[in-house]
Design an enzyme around this catalytic site. Structure first.
Site, short mmCIF file in Angstrom:
data_model
loop_
_atom_site.label_atom_id
_atom_site.label_comp_id
_atom_site.label_asym_id
_atom_site.label_seq_id
_atom_site.Cartn_x
_atom_site.Cartn_y
_atom_site.Cartn_z
N ASP A 179 0.84 -1.19 0.00
CA ASP A 179 0.00 0.00 0.00
C ASP A 179 0.88 1.24 0.00
O ASP A 179 1.98 1.23 -0.54
CB ASP A 179 -0.93 -0.04 1.22
N HIS A 253 -3.82 5.64 3.25
CA HIS A 253 -4.53 4.41 2.90
C HIS A 253 -3.89 3.17 3.51
O HIS A 253 -4.59 2.26 3.97
CB HIS A 253 -4.55 4.31 1.37
N SER A 441 -11.32 -1.54 -1.02
CA SER A 441 -10.02 -1.45 -0.35
C SER A 441 -10.12 -1.93 1.08
O SER A 441 -9.14 -2.39 1.66
CB SER A 441 -9.53 0.00 -0.35
#
Length: 661
Positions: A179, A253, A441
């Site tokens: 990520d 994220h 996600s």
């Protein structure tokens, strides 16, 4: 709120939206974008018997520049070499030609196995944690609804509490999170050395503009922020992939996905993670404007413990890899190669299906061997933004708001850890009903965390056995009950086409085997191994030895318990170490004051299956004082004076007054 505007905001929040074409707002950058389009970057894999390898080097990693130059000479191209992916594959660059054109040219070479454009991908037991059940103020009122037991209102939650009664995750199981990197300063994650769950990890980004931290590949997986502003767009560095339509604040994220898998749990603050006892390996592959396929492929290999030319070996190979990112198009040979090698190494790969509004599954989730995850609304229907298709293995909550009014609180977002910084890092924080996180996600980490729990119980499970356990215990999709005034008629999901599909009722052909049931999956592989902690006396006494016993634990027929391991999860400031051995049927510990502490027990049976349980123990009596053993008269601690001291002080003052008189 306008539906189109809402959808765009949701897709940006999840970081898996398809790349938006150049808009009129970015027209001024057209010339730069066209120039960038003629700077090709391609992943090339040479055949094992290629003369280029035999005559010029033993492998592509030995002298990759020589292979690139020789290959370019054959085709009248000036090729420049990039990073090596493994011994036969590397990235090459060329000017004055598009990536598609270069790939097509090189693919015709008799010594090339494949050549594909190197494209960008975009980031797609009830604990006492304060945000697990409900959150006051900014919400959500539903708290971490997606982990708790399902009911008539919330049908898609994964019911993880029965799994926690069997295992909370083993530290021997490592989950890699490919990520944006992580924030090691978040109190619900933290580095392993500081009592957290985060291993050091690695930064695999090999492009300075993407990296945004001034360094190419190194051992620092810290997320510096991935914001994109107008200055970035004006620079032309990210065109045509990112334009003015893609301007956004930093997403944090990687921190968000990592926390869903392994946030510190039962620490009275923040949130709970699915696999609270596992270790998280952050592998940074995304930065500004996403990340390139070559870095993601290299990150997959490194995470699994496979060699990556020029990079150090991974000292903590993962058993599970979570990939919450993706892009359009089929699975390329470069991705399929990497998936095949990683799965052959015994590593389970979980990936987000994508957020394309019901279109086809994103890459690399669409590669054979990957557990692709579709997103569900709280009522069990497909959430509008999620991708679907036959490649999907299973579905899990992706978050949804229900209400669409401007300024209204989102009712069912996926609450998780984050950071308050809009560009560079700020204070650690959590997402809520107004700063929302929704998207596939966040569906994938719920499955990855559950896979880690399965491997904590049965470390020898293969990736196909993990997939089978998840699918065979999945709950059926609902076929009614999702209707509301805004959606009075909800269709059944159909195979993806050129038309979008919003909310629909899932089928096994479109959304996988069913809805993830973490408790049922862990129970299936545990085979009945159930650790139990009993205490004697039943009400602990300050200063008295407390006996902890595992004698009530159960083991399946034909097996036996081979070992017990006791650990102090949280001391509460009232216990320290065990009195005597911590690996027997019984263990002993003495609380020094009133308060709360927690103990875990890990059982291993004769088949090497493991199961873990944790018990929180309350000790009646006054809590420990911050004044230490010097406090006299049972004072209230924290430096406050007890009543005895006050009497003595008053007497001294009166005596001094008389003496002066």
């Amino acid at each position: 709120m306008n539906k189109t505007v809402l959808l765009r905001s949701l897709l940006c929040a999840a970081l898996l939206a398809p790349v938006v074409p150049i808009t009129p707002n970015a027209a001024a950058q057209g010339a730069t974008g066209a120039a960038n389009a003629l700077n090709a970057r391609v992943i090339v894999k040479y055949k094992a018997d290629a003369v280029l390898l035999r005559k010029r080097a033993l492998s592509a990693s030995a002298h990759p520049t020589m292979q690139a130059e020789a290959l370019g000479q054959r085709h009248g191209l000036a090729l420049r070499t990039g990073a090596a992916l493994h011994e036969h594959a590397q990235v090459v660059f060329a000017s004055g030609i598009t990536s598609d054109q270069l790939a097509a040219t090189l693919a015709q070479d008799a010594e090339v196995e494949y050549a594909v454009p190197d494209l960008r991908k975009r980031a797609t037991l009830a604990p006492n944690d304060s945000r697990y059940t409900t959150v006051a103020g900014s919400g959500p009122a539903s708290g971490q609804w997606y982990l708790r037991p399902n009911n008539a209102t919330v049908k898609s939650s994964i019911d993880v509490e029965p799994a926690w009664a069997i295992t909370e995750g083993s530290a021997a199981v490592v989950v890699a999170v490919l990520d944006t990197g992580v924030r090691f300063d978040h109190p619900d994650l933290k580095a392993l050395a500081n009592g957290g769950s985060l291993l050091p990890g690695y930064d695999m980004i090999n492009d300075l503009d993407v990296a945004n931290d001034g360094n190419l590949r190194d051992a620092d997986a810290t997320d510096p922020g991935d914001w994109l502003d107008q200055a970035d767009v004006n620079s032309g560095k990210y065109l045509p992939d990112c334009t003015a339509a893609d301007i956004f604040d930093s997403t944090w994220h990687g921190t968000q996905t990592a926390a869903l898998i392994g946030a510190l749990t039962h620490n009275t603050i923040g949130m709970a993670g699915v696999g609270r006892g596992v270790h998280i390996l952050p592998v940074r592959v995304l930065g500004k404007c996403g990340g390139f396929d070559s870095d993601i492929v290299a990150g997959m290999r490194w995470a699994a413990g496979l060699s990556v030319p020029g990079e150090p070996a991974n000292p903590n190979p993962a058993k599970v890899i979570n990939i919450s990112l993706g892009g359009g198009g089929p699975c390329t040979p470069a991705y399929q190669d990497a998936v095949n090698e990683v799965v052959a190494a015994g590593v389970t790969i979980v990936a987000s299906a994508g957020n394309s509004d019901g279109h086809a599954v994103a890459s690399p989730a669409n590669c054979a061997g990957v557990i692709a995850v579709t997103g569900l609304r709280h009522v069990g229907s497909k959430v509008g933004f999620s991708s679907i298709g036959p490649e999907v293995s299973i579905s899990a909550p992706g978050g949804n708001c229900v209400n669409l009014g401007v300024g209204q609180a989102c009712l069912y977002p996926i609450l998780t850890a984050s950071n308050s910084g809009l560009t560079t890092p700020g204070a650690p924080t959590y997402t809520d009903s107004f700063n929302i996180t929704i998207g596939t996600s966040f569906s994938a980490p719920l499955v990855a965390g559950t896979a880690a729990l399965l491997l904590s119980v049965q470390p020898a499970l293969s990736p196909s056995q993990v997939r089978s356990a998840l699918q065979s215990t999945a709950r059926p999709f609902p076929t009614t009950g999702a209707e509301d005034p805004g959606n009075p008629t909800i269709p059944q999901c159909v195979a993806p086409s050129s038309l979008p599909q919003d909310q629909c009722y899932c089928t096994t052909a479109t959304c996988g085997a069913g809805m993830l049931d973490a408790g049922a999956a862990v129970s299936l592989v545990s085979g009945g191994l159930r650790p139990q902690i009993a205490i004697e006396p039943g009400i602990p006494v300050v200063g008295q030895s407390l006996k902890l016993s595992s004698s009530g634990s159960t083991v399946p027929g034909g097996r036996s318990i081979q070992s017990q391991r006791w650990t102090v999860v949280s001391s509460g400031g009232i216990v320290s170490t065990f009195v005597g051995a911590a690996d027997g049927v019984d263990a002993f510990i003495t609380p020094s004051a009133g308060g709360r502490f927690s103990i875990s027990l890990i059982l291993t049976d004769s088949t090497a299956a493991q199961a873990t349980t944790t018990r929180v123990i309350d000790v009646p009596g006054p809590p420990p004082t911050s004044g230490g053993s010097g406090t006299v008269g049972g004072g209230s601690g924290g430096g406050a004076m007890g009543s005895t001291w006050l009497v003595l002080l008053l007497g001294a003052v009166l005596a001094l007054a008389r003496r002066r008189a």
